[in-house]
Design a protein around this motif. Structure first.
Motif, PDB file in Angstrom:
ATOM      1  N   ILE A   1      -4.360   6.718  11.061  1.00 28.72           N
ATOM      2  CA  ILE A   1      -4.299   8.021  10.408  1.00 28.72           C
ATOM      3  C   ILE A   1      -4.545   7.819   8.920  1.00 28.72           C
ATOM      4  O   ILE A   1      -4.010   6.881   8.331  1.00 28.72           O
ATOM      5  N   ALA A   2      -5.318   8.678   8.294  1.00 23.14           N
ATOM      6  CA  ALA A   2      -5.448   8.683   6.834  1.00 23.14           C
ATOM      7  C   ALA A   2      -4.402   9.672   6.321  1.00 23.14           C
ATOM      8  O   ALA A   2      -4.476  10.868   6.600  1.00 23.14           O
ATOM      9  N   ALA A   3      -3.403   9.150   5.614  1.00 22.38           N
ATOM     10  CA  ALA A   3      -2.291   9.973   5.125  1.00 22.38           C
ATOM     11  C   ALA A   3      -1.897   9.477   3.736  1.00 22.38           C
ATOM     12  O   ALA A   3      -2.315   8.390   3.318  1.00 22.38           O
ATOM     13  N   PRO A   4      -1.088  10.257   3.010  1.00 14.39           N
ATOM     14  CA  PRO A   4      -0.698   9.849   1.659  1.00 14.39           C
ATOM     15  C   PRO A   4      -0.114   8.436   1.598  1.00 14.39           C
ATOM     16  O   PRO A   4       0.637   8.026   2.486  1.00 14.39           O
ATOM     17  N   THR A   5      -0.481   7.714   0.553  1.00 16.17           N
ATOM     18  CA  THR A   5       0.008   6.355   0.347  1.00 16.17           C
ATOM     19  C   THR A   5       1.498   6.353   0.037  1.00 16.17           C
ATOM     20  O   THR A   5       2.255   5.539   0.565  1.00 16.17           O
ATOM     21  N   ASP A   6       1.916   7.259  -0.820  1.00 21.73           N
ATOM     22  CA  ASP A   6       3.303   7.358  -1.247  1.00 21.73           C
ATOM     23  C   ASP A   6       4.149   7.934  -0.107  1.00 21.73           C
ATOM     24  O   ASP A   6       3.804   8.986   0.436  1.00 21.73           O
ATOM     25  N   PRO A   7       5.251   7.265   0.269  1.00 18.51           N
ATOM     26  CA  PRO A   7       6.080   7.802   1.352  1.00 18.51           C
ATOM     27  C   PRO A   7       6.527   9.246   1.130  1.00 18.51           C
ATOM     28  O   PRO A   7       6.562  10.034   2.071  1.00 18.51           O
TER      29      PRO A   7
ATOM     30  N   GLN B   1      -2.084  -0.095   6.518  1.00 23.02           N
ATOM     31  CA  GLN B   1      -1.752  -0.594   5.185  1.00 23.02           C
ATOM     32  C   GLN B   1      -0.258  -0.599   4.888  1.00 23.02           C
ATOM     33  O   GLN B   1       0.138  -0.830   3.750  1.00 23.02           O
ATOM     34  N   CYS B   2       0.570  -0.386   5.887  1.00 21.74           N
ATOM     35  CA  CYS B   2       2.023  -0.401   5.676  1.00 21.74           C
ATOM     36  C   CYS B   2       2.465  -1.805   5.268  1.00 21.74           C
ATOM     37  O   CYS B   2       2.062  -2.799   5.864  1.00 21.74           O
ATOM     38  N   ARG B   3       3.286  -1.850   4.248  1.00 18.56           N
ATOM     39  CA  ARG B   3       3.822  -3.119   3.767  1.00 18.56           C
ATOM     40  C   ARG B   3       5.350  -3.121   3.798  1.00 18.56           C
ATOM     41  O   ARG B   3       6.000  -3.686   2.942  1.00 18.56           O
ATOM     42  N   GLY B   4       5.888  -2.443   4.800  1.00 16.09           N
ATOM     43  CA  GLY B   4       7.325  -2.493   4.996  1.00 16.09           C
ATOM     44  C   GLY B   4       8.062  -1.196   4.762  1.00 16.09           C
ATOM     45  O   GLY B   4       9.271  -1.134   4.959  1.00 16.09           O
ATOM     46  N   THR B   5       7.375  -0.140   4.361  1.00 10.91           N
ATOM     47  CA  THR B   5       8.067   1.136   4.138  1.00 10.91           C
ATOM     48  C   THR B   5       8.572   1.731   5.445  1.00 10.91           C
ATOM     49  O   THR B   5       9.416   2.624   5.426  1.00 10.91           O
ATOM     50  N   CYS B   6       8.098   1.214   6.566  1.00  8.25           N
ATOM     51  CA  CYS B   6       8.526   1.696   7.878  1.00  8.25           C
ATOM     52  C   CYS B   6       9.863   1.104   8.296  1.00  8.25           C
ATOM     53  O   CYS B   6      10.441   1.524   9.287  1.00  8.25           O
ATOM     54  N   GLY B   7      10.339   0.131   7.550  1.00 10.41           N
ATOM     55  CA  GLY B   7      11.597  -0.522   7.894  1.00 10.41           C
ATOM     56  C   GLY B   7      11.404  -1.920   8.452  1.00 10.41           C
ATOM     57  O   GLY B   7      12.354  -2.681   8.576  1.00 10.41           O
ATOM     58  N   LYS B   8      10.180  -2.264   8.792  1.00  7.33           N
ATOM     59  CA  LYS B   8       9.882  -3.632   9.243  1.00  7.33           C
ATOM     60  C   LYS B   8       9.266  -4.365   8.071  1.00  7.33           C
ATOM     61  O   LYS B   8       8.534  -3.786   7.283  1.00  7.33           O
ATOM     62  N   ASN B   9       9.529  -5.658   7.979  1.00 10.11           N
ATOM     63  CA  ASN B   9       8.964  -6.394   6.845  1.00 10.11           C
ATOM     64  C   ASN B   9       7.574  -6.955   7.149  1.00 10.11           C
ATOM     65  O   ASN B   9       6.903  -7.436   6.260  1.00 10.11           O
ATOM     66  N   HIS B  10       7.150  -6.893   8.390  1.00 10.21           N
ATOM     67  CA  HIS B  10       5.829  -7.400   8.798  1.00 10.21           C
ATOM     68  C   HIS B  10       5.612  -8.839   8.308  1.00 10.21           C
ATOM     69  O   HIS B  10       4.485  -9.239   7.996  1.00 10.21           O
ATOM     70  N   ALA B  11       6.685  -9.609   8.226  1.00 10.48           N
ATOM     71  CA  ALA B  11       6.624 -10.972   7.683  1.00 10.48           C
ATOM     72  C   ALA B  11       5.698 -11.882   8.487  1.00 10.48           C
ATOM     73  O   ALA B  11       5.005 -12.718   7.907  1.00 10.48           O
ATOM     74  N   LYS B  12       5.676 -11.733   9.800  1.00  9.36           N
ATOM     75  CA  LYS B  12       4.821 -12.588  10.624  1.00  9.36           C
ATOM     76  C   LYS B  12       3.339 -12.350  10.369  1.00  9.36           C
ATOM     77  O   LYS B  12       2.507 -13.161  10.726  1.00  9.36           O
TER      78      LYS B  12
END
Length: 116
Positions: free
Chosen positions: A60-66, A25-36
Motif C-alpha cells: 500500500i502507498a500510505a503516509p510515511t509518518d504514523p 518500508q516499515c522500520r519497526g513502527t508496527c511494533g516489530k523490530n524486524h531485526a532478522k
C-alpha cells in the motif's frame, strides 16, 4: 515482481513502489523490530505471507509518518510522493492502531476533568 497498480493514481503508487524497491518500508513502527531482516520489514510486493492466513502481499502507498495514517482518505490521497511510503498490510494496520491509541491517550490527557 508483480506490480499491479491500484485503481487510483497508478503513477503515484508506482513511483512510491520504485522508491521502496517493491519492499515494505516499515522500520519497526508496527511494533516489530524486524531485526532478522536488517531493521526493515521483509515483505515484498507480490511475495507470499507465511503467517496470518498467508496469501500474496499487496503493498500500500500510505503516509510515511504514523500520525499521517490517521488522515481522512481524501487528505492522504493528496499527499506528494515524498510523504508516502510502501507498507505491507500487517505493518500498516499495526502502525495505524498504535497511532490511534497514541492519539486517544494524548486527547485524554489534554481534556480537563469534569466537575459534574
Amino acid at each position: 515482481m508483480n506490480r499491479v497498480p491500484p485503481l487510483g493514481d497508478g503513477g503515484l503508487w508506482q513511483a512510491v513502489m520504485n522508491a521502496a524497491a517493491g519492499r515494505c518500508q516499515c522500520r519497526g513502527t508496527c511494533g516489530k523490530n524486524h531485526a532478522k531482516d536488517g531493521g526493515r520489514c521483509p515483505h515484498i510486493h507480490g511475495g507470499y505471507a507465511h503467517r496470518h492466513g498467508g496469501g500474496t502481499i499487496h503493498l500500500i502507498a500510505a503516509p510515511t509518518d504514523p500520525a499521517g495514517l490517521l488522515l481522512p482518505p481524501h487528505q492522504a490521497a493528496a499527499l506528494p510522493k515524498q510523504r508516502l511510503a510502501a507498507w505491507c498490510p500487517p505493518c500498516h494496520d499495526a502502525t495505524r492502531t498504535t497511532a490511534r491509541k497514541n492519539q486517544q491517550a494524548s486527547a485524554q490527557v489534554a481534556e480537563p476533568d469534569a466537575l459534574f
